[in-house]
Design a protein around this motif. Sequence first.
Motif, short mmCIF file in Angstrom:
data_model
loop_
_atom_site.label_atom_id
_atom_site.label_comp_id
_atom_site.label_asym_id
_atom_site.label_seq_id
_atom_site.Cartn_x
_atom_site.Cartn_y
_atom_site.Cartn_z
N THR A 104 23.40 61.96 41.58
CA THR A 104 23.18 60.52 41.64
C THR A 104 24.10 59.94 42.70
O THR A 104 25.01 60.62 43.22
CB THR A 104 23.49 59.87 40.28
OG1 THR A 104 24.90 60.01 40.01
CG2 THR A 104 22.69 60.53 39.16
N TYR A 105 23.90 58.66 43.03
CA TYR A 105 24.79 58.03 44.01
C TYR A 105 26.21 57.92 43.48
O TYR A 105 27.19 58.01 44.23
CB TYR A 105 24.25 56.65 44.39
CG TYR A 105 22.97 56.73 45.21
CD1 TYR A 105 22.95 57.40 46.43
CD2 TYR A 105 21.78 56.16 44.76
CE1 TYR A 105 21.80 57.50 47.19
CE2 TYR A 105 20.62 56.25 45.51
CZ TYR A 105 20.63 56.93 46.71
OH TYR A 105 19.48 57.03 47.45
N LYS A 106 26.34 57.76 42.17
CA LYS A 106 27.67 57.73 41.56
C LYS A 106 28.36 59.08 41.73
O LYS A 106 29.57 59.14 42.01
CB LYS A 106 27.55 57.37 40.07
CG LYS A 106 28.88 57.22 39.36
CD LYS A 106 28.68 56.81 37.91
CE LYS A 106 30.02 56.67 37.19
NZ LYS A 106 29.82 56.26 35.76
N ASP A 107 27.60 60.16 41.56
CA ASP A 107 28.14 61.51 41.78
C ASP A 107 28.62 61.67 43.23
O ASP A 107 29.66 62.27 43.49
CB ASP A 107 27.08 62.58 41.50
CG ASP A 107 26.69 62.65 40.03
OD1 ASP A 107 27.54 62.34 39.18
OD2 ASP A 107 25.53 63.01 39.76
N CYS A 108 27.85 61.12 44.17
CA CYS A 108 28.19 61.25 45.58
C CYS A 108 29.49 60.52 45.90
O CYS A 108 30.30 61.00 46.71
CB CYS A 108 27.05 60.70 46.44
SG CYS A 108 25.55 61.71 46.37
N VAL A 109 29.69 59.36 45.27
CA VAL A 109 30.96 58.63 45.46
C VAL A 109 32.12 59.49 44.97
O VAL A 109 33.17 59.59 45.62
CB VAL A 109 30.93 57.28 44.72
CG1 VAL A 109 32.32 56.64 44.74
CG2 VAL A 109 29.92 56.34 45.36
N LYS A 110 31.94 60.13 43.82
CA LYS A 110 33.00 60.98 43.26
C LYS A 110 33.30 62.14 44.21
O LYS A 110 34.47 62.49 44.42
CB LYS A 110 32.57 61.52 41.90
CG LYS A 110 32.50 60.45 40.81
CD LYS A 110 32.03 61.06 39.49
CE LYS A 110 31.95 60.00 38.39
NZ LYS A 110 31.45 60.56 37.11
N LEU A 111 32.25 62.75 44.78
CA LEU A 111 32.47 63.84 45.73
C LEU A 111 33.21 63.36 46.97
O LEU A 111 34.07 64.07 47.50
CB LEU A 111 31.12 64.45 46.13
CG LEU A 111 30.45 65.34 45.08
CD1 LEU A 111 29.05 65.74 45.53
CD2 LEU A 111 31.28 66.58 44.82
N GLY A 112 32.90 62.14 47.41
CA GLY A 112 33.61 61.57 48.55
C GLY A 112 35.08 61.36 48.25
O GLY A 112 35.94 61.57 49.12
N LEU A 113 35.39 60.96 47.02
CA LEU A 113 36.79 60.76 46.63
C LEU A 113 37.52 62.11 46.57
O LEU A 113 38.69 62.20 46.96
CB LEU A 113 36.86 60.06 45.27
CG LEU A 113 36.39 58.59 45.27
CD1 LEU A 113 36.34 58.05 43.84
CD2 LEU A 113 37.32 57.73 46.12
#
Length: 263
Positions: free
Chosen positions: A135-144
């Motif tokens: 999900t886009y939320k998962d992608c934000v976490k991966l970016g962090l």
Amino acid sequence: MSYLHSIILGIIEGITEFLPISSTGHMVAASAFMGIAENDFTKAFEVIIQFGAILSVLVLYWKRFLPSWPFYKKLFVAFLPTAIIGFLLRHVVDQLLESVQVVAWSLILGGIVLVWSDKIFAHLTAVGRKTGDLTYKDCVKLGLFQSIAMIPGVSRSGATIMGGLSLGMQKKEAAEFSFFLAVPTMAAATLYKLLGIYKTIQHDQIGILACGTFVSFVVAMIAIRFFMGIVTRYGFRGFGYYRILLGVIILVLLYTGHSMTAG
């Protein structure tokens, strides 16, 4: 910096960029060991030649980069945290790049995490989520997670892979997504560094940059294939032990009075 230095650092970059052992950490330590003076060009060189390794991803995985807006949107969302945090902390990161001791401790701590991860995420070798499931939320976490790798020695690919595993991704999928995320991340870093030095760069330095970039491209093509085979069969433990050993060796050299400061 000479052409020989450029070739050696290009080889190191090509081998280490996609392995979870920190390309920046290896280049900082190698530059210090070879006595390469720290200046704006050499700092930029260590970032810019990473673009050669990134090009190898586009060549090897070109089909994944064919027009696919959902894929590009997820890459962009995952890229944003690193772009924002990296810009805000760019001066701090430049200072950390001068510390071989920071690299050593980061290698050791990251190695412990990799050894630990093989035990915790052993079940994700053949099962788990794929890139399309994020999900886009998962992608934000991966970016962090990727942002943690701004600390020299942490490893951008290693941090992203650990983030993917924590989200339940298959090991192979987590590794490949770290490759894909490297493309916008390192392209932006390369552009930023080029803009910072293009007015002062000398003619012979252009050749040195081109040489290191080409060497890193060729070597990275081989390293990616090697890495995927190792991960599929044996996981990340071996890379973890290597990081710990290298970090300890660097610390022993530092604490026994051996200078690893570039001249």
